[in-house]
Design a protein around this motif. Structure first.
Motif, PDB file in Angstrom:
ATOM      1  N   ARG A 313       0.820  -1.215   0.000  1.00 48.07           N
ATOM      2  CA  ARG A 313       0.000   0.000   0.000  1.00 48.07           C
ATOM      3  C   ARG A 313       0.855   1.266   0.000  1.00 48.07           C
ATOM      4  O   ARG A 313       0.693   2.131  -0.855  1.00 48.07           O
ATOM      5  N   LYS A 320      -4.809   0.827  -2.464  1.00 45.52           N
ATOM      6  CA  LYS A 320      -5.048   2.056  -1.701  1.00 45.52           C
ATOM      7  C   LYS A 320      -5.350   1.758  -0.246  1.00 45.52           C
ATOM      8  O   LYS A 320      -5.052   2.571   0.639  1.00 45.52           O
ATOM      9  N   GLU A 321      -5.985   0.618   0.022  1.00 51.41           N
ATOM     10  CA  GLU A 321      -6.304   0.191   1.375  1.00 51.41           C
ATOM     11  C   GLU A 321      -5.832  -1.249   1.544  1.00 51.41           C
ATOM     12  O   GLU A 321      -5.904  -2.057   0.606  1.00 51.41           O
ATOM     13  N   SER A 322      -5.397  -1.583   2.743  1.00 46.25           N
ATOM     14  CA  SER A 322      -4.923  -2.950   2.998  1.00 46.25           C
ATOM     15  C   SER A 322      -6.002  -3.981   2.721  1.00 46.25           C
ATOM     16  O   SER A 322      -5.713  -5.107   2.289  1.00 46.25           O
TER      17      SER A 322
END
Length: 495
Positions: A313, A320-322
């Motif tokens: 990330r 964009k997000e885990s």
């Protein structure tokens, strides 16, 4: 009668506060990330005041958002990132420098010199630990040698040392304490005599005056000041995060195993009531002490677990997000032959190589970000499989299942691949916040909120059981390929 326990779950990248009810269920939760500092390659630091302020903010938020009066909270339990080293002024409560985080490798050279001088065996015999920069002793030694006047002030009794549990307890209620589980991670505590080891204090040049009092994991050690929550709340449970997770998973019988998938991955096996001896470079560590009994664990540590996904990330920017990693990784049927060894801060058990570095092998022109994402997820499972293999060699009895928890345990792809690699079922509990839950259980037991371990065991529930589905031949092939990739990562940094 109070109906809740407040758990403070202080982790490597965020602070959380969770309210649990009498059934061990999450009633309310608050979380806040705080800054990470990387001043040089291999150095990892936190501002201890950021940790305190974020943890206090979370605790206040969970109380206010849930509208639970502080008077309805029976006790506070602390679970904390371990080994991270804080030194602060005893009178003012101000840190004298940034905390040195467990991932920090700056003292690897000091460990090499001690090893060359023949101290590794003595340290292992006394503490159950490998001689490694992971633990607190050389971090504290570095601070005493590099912070102006620190050693002189420590000798005068003006400075306190503590791991994060000590720091939070000091800020909450003014007590300078640590529990046995955290003490056993400092490389200064003798797990046989249950005391700070005079020979090791002398070896590392640590003044005993700066060390915390060692207390039981489940016991009232103080009361949080009324100013923090509007009502005094007892602090009655303390355990390092991995021991707390083991307790929260109800692994109370010899041979039971849990694996936490957090920033790192930590596999613990209950080994009984005497310190175990590993012949496969695992650690012997104290799980907890309740009343007069001490439970011991075999432990294997992986430094980069969920942190590998954070690197996808933050470092590569391919998600964009885990939470997006599972969908990206499952968009391809396999890793396309790619192996990612996330040795960004060296390798933990069973290799213990601080000079290893992150490596990606097996890429072709057809390799996509999805293949790299899948390789990253699979790397977490490969590393954990190495730990279980070492444990099964050390243990007298076969492992029947592994109880999984932590943020990455919600990833079904990871859990299934983990079961396939291990060849034993992986069981995800209904409540995956087992680190905080273990701290809550320890605090609640001290205050009579729960009657005993039997009641806690009855509260544990499985949410899903992942059965191994991979052919043994394929499992052996993949693990052999992983071993080849690890060899490429080892000893990369010159020293």
């Amino acid at each position: 009668m109070p109906q809740y326990i407040l758990a403070l779950d202080q982790g490597t990248t965020s602070s959380r506060a969770i309210l649990f009810d009498r059934q061990g269920q999450v009633f309310a939760c608050a979380q806040q990330e705080y800054p990470q500092h990387f001043p040089q390659p291999g150095w990892v630091e936190h501002d201890a005041l950021d940790i305190w302020e974020s943890q206090l903010a979370c605790a206040r938020k969970v109380i206010s958002d849930s509208r639970v009066p502080a008077s309805q909270i029976a006790a506070i339990g602390i679970a904390n990132q371990r080994e991270t080293t804080v030194v602060w002024d005893r009178a003012t409560g101000e840190p004298v420098a940034r905390a040195i985080v467990w991932q920090d490798r700056r003292t690897a050279g000091a460990c090499d010199r001690l090893r060359e001088a023949g101290y590794a065996r003595q340290i292992s015999r006394s503490t159950g630990l490998e001689l490694d920069a992971y633990f607190s002793a050389t971090k504290l030694q570095w601070l005493l040698e590099n912070v102006p006047d620190a050693r002189e002030r420590a000798l005068r009794g003006e400075l306190c040392f503590g791991t994060i549990d000590s720091w939070l307890a000091y800020k909450l209620c003014g007590r300078h304490v640590t529990d046995v589980s955290n003490a056993s991670r400092t490389m200064l505590y003798n797990i046989h005599t249950m005391r700070w080891d005079p020979a090791l204090l002398d070896l590392f040049g640590i003044p005993e005056a700066m060390l915390p009092e060692v207390v039981r994991s489940s016991d009232r050690v103080g009361v949080a000041r009324e100013e923090w929550f509007g009502h005094p709340i007892p602090l009655s449970g303390i355990a390092g995060d991995q021991q707390a997770a083991t307790f929260g998973q109800a692994c109370y019988d010899k041979g039971m195993v849990k694996n936490t998938y957090g920033t790192g991955c930590f596999m613990l096996m209950h080994s009984g009531y005497v310190p175990p001896v590993s012949r496969n470079r695992l650690l012997a560590t104290i799980g907890w002490k309740i009343d007069g009994r001490t439970d011991y664990m075999l432990e294997g540590s992986v430094f980069m677990g969920g942190a590998t996904v954070q690197w996808l990330r933050d470092g590569l920017g391919i998600i964009k997000e885990s939470s997006e990693v599972e969908a990206l990784a499952t968009s391809v049927p396999d890793s396309g032959g790619v192996m990612l060894v996330p040795a960004f801060v060296g390798l933990g058990a069973p290799h213990w190589d601080p000079y290893a570095r992150g490596t990606i092998v097996g890429m072709t022109r057809g390799t996509s970000k999805a293949h790299i994402a899948r390789a990253a997820v699979e790397a977490i499972a490969y590393q954990s499989a190495e730990l279980l293999a070492a444990m099964q060699k050390d243990a007298a009895c076969p492992v029947m299942e592994v109880r999984a928890d932590g943020g990455a345990a919600r990833n079904d792809l990871l859990m299934q691949f983990q079961a396939d690699l291990l060849g034993v079922p992986v069981v995800r509990p209904l409540v995956t916040e087992t680190t905080a839950l273990g701290a809550a259980y320890l605090a609640g037991l001290a205050e009579g909120f729960w009657s005993g371990r039997e009641e806690i065991q009855a509260l544990w529930r499985a949410e899903r059981r992942f059965e191994p589905a991979m052919a043994p031949e394929r499992r052996d092939e993949l693990r052999a390929r992983w071993a080849r990739a690890v060899e490429h990562a080892k000893g990369w940094v010159e020293h």
